[in-house]
Scaffold this active site. Sequence first.
Site, PDB file in Angstrom:
ATOM      1  N   GLU A 184     -11.173   0.894  -0.159  1.00 56.89           N
ATOM      2  CA  GLU A 184     -10.278  -0.214   0.176  1.00 56.89           C
ATOM      3  C   GLU A 184     -11.065  -1.217   1.001  1.00 56.89           C
ATOM      4  O   GLU A 184     -11.774  -0.862   1.931  1.00 56.89           O
ATOM      5  CB  GLU A 184      -9.048   0.277   0.936  1.00 56.89           C
ATOM      6  CG  GLU A 184      -9.333   1.114   2.172  1.00 56.89           C
ATOM      7  CD  GLU A 184      -8.068   1.671   2.802  1.00 56.89           C
ATOM      8  OE1 GLU A 184      -7.033   0.977   2.777  1.00 56.89           O
ATOM      9  OE2 GLU A 184      -8.108   2.799   3.322  1.00 56.89           O
ATOM     10  N   HIS A 204      -7.023  11.243   4.664  1.00 53.84           N
ATOM     11  CA  HIS A 204      -8.393  11.000   5.115  1.00 53.84           C
ATOM     12  C   HIS A 204      -9.133  12.333   5.103  1.00 53.84           C
ATOM     13  O   HIS A 204      -8.909  13.197   5.953  1.00 53.84           O
ATOM     14  CB  HIS A 204      -8.415  10.373   6.509  1.00 53.84           C
ATOM     15  CG  HIS A 204      -7.898   8.968   6.526  1.00 53.84           C
ATOM     16  ND1 HIS A 204      -7.570   8.290   7.682  1.00 53.84           N
ATOM     17  CD2 HIS A 204      -7.631   8.112   5.516  1.00 53.84           C
ATOM     18  CE1 HIS A 204      -7.130   7.082   7.378  1.00 53.84           C
ATOM     19  NE2 HIS A 204      -7.154   6.957   6.068  1.00 53.84           N
ATOM     20  N   ASP A 226       0.857  -1.186   0.000  1.00 51.45           N
ATOM     21  CA  ASP A 226       0.000   0.000   0.000  1.00 51.45           C
ATOM     22  C   ASP A 226       0.892   1.234   0.000  1.00 51.45           C
ATOM     23  O   ASP A 226       1.587   1.511   0.978  1.00 51.45           O
ATOM     24  CB  ASP A 226      -0.889  -0.034   1.252  1.00 51.45           C
ATOM     25  CG  ASP A 226      -1.945   1.057   1.266  1.00 51.45           C
ATOM     26  OD1 ASP A 226      -1.960   1.889   0.340  1.00 51.45           O
ATOM     27  OD2 ASP A 226      -2.764   1.071   2.210  1.00 51.45           O
TER      28      ASP A 226
END
Length: 473
Positions: A360, A334, A246
């Site tokens: 995700e 975020h 990731d």
Amino acid sequence: SKSKTMNTEENHAPYPAAPVHTSEAPTVDLAKDVEEKLSVEEKKDDGKEEVTEASTDATQKKKKKNKKKKKPANPTGGEASASTIAKDKGDILAEAHEIRKLGRGVFRYGQTYPPSIPIADLFPNGGFPLGEIQEYTLPSTIWRSNSAEAKEAERLSSDLYEDVRRAAECHRQVRQWAQGFIKPGIKLIDMCDKIEDMNKKLIQENGLKAGLGFPTGCSINHVAAHYTPNSGDNTVLQYGDVMKVDFGTHVNGRIIDTAFTVAFDPQFDPLLEAVKDATNTGVRTAGIDVRLCDIGAAIQEVMESYEIVLNGRTHPIKCVRNLNGHSIGIYQIHGGKTIPIVKGSGDQTKMEENEIFAIETFGSTGKGYVNEEGECSHYAKNPDVHSAIRMASSKQLYNHISKTFGTLPWCRKWLDRQGQTKYLMALKNLCDIGLVQAYPPLVDQRGSYVAQYEHTFIIRPTCKEVLSRGEDY
């Protein structure tokens, strides 16, 4: 800055829809073929016996027969052949606007193998490749694809689209190159360094204008997320591991956040397939006016329709219910909205025009619930907290963090390599007063396996564009 007029027809063709990337596998290992051909050239130089082209073709035919799989679709209209790949200063050159399969990677637009040309140099006039285009399907939004007003809104946002497409193309090329060297026996810290160095090179790292979106995660087995090796961590990837890779790339704070899972043992294939299917389902469900809770319900239905047999025992595959997708803000991974991956969240919030999201999904053979555990490597500045700093060492470290990373996530290894020393006490102090947020590893029960797939997409006024879609997933 002044928006540039951009005709989307001038952009390179969009990436195909998800099923193209999951249903077929290459039948010929052209990376090996290239190595064989280069080896032949070296033997010729040494005066050794020549290997005829006919014998190479026969070897390829034998491989195809043994594989007994369909040939992958070739967008260039013909079969990709390694015989036209040139050797030049140690690089394998792919002809412009042609696809070359090299190992598990796909390189376009004249990129070398290994990649060495920055993405901006491959497209000096802009027009970075489009992602996968998905039309809106809700009755309230289906009109958008032909709306003159919506198309004009997109024209005014052309700078935004160029930034995210450039970052997405960088991510595609880096990860597809990385898939060729991620093998059992590699040190995870070495793997992360190679990925991050190539990421910086192709995106042309430039302070906070372009660079890494966040540290490269390489969480293993029951560790679901937020693990990258700290300095001195010599963990080695094993054949039986399930590793989540990731990493992020950004241009002007526009972050591409996408992840895939590596597993060498075929017994884990159902787990990876379940998570990939769940992620693609979430992406297909998303769109303008779609409620976030409805996406979570669709994801869970698909994910939990799978099961896996490990060592003779059948395990249901569960969504990790306290991990979520999210919106992405400028320089903020975020952005404020959360996309659940299970039903029942009750979140009636809807997606809106020009928002960027990362969906995700995490599938687990364990409890489907994670907790914080282990040595922390991931950190980020908390933009909403303003506290007085009394320790001189903490003030120095905070100033370095603000100047170097802003609000983007970072890891301890990066501090080490930027010359920061003896900073652990100062870092703890910054976390204690809330100026910095620590993100320890997130783990399910020991002995379980967690897989992850993730895509970043933008809710354009006329359609949804899956920016991170590639030939690999």
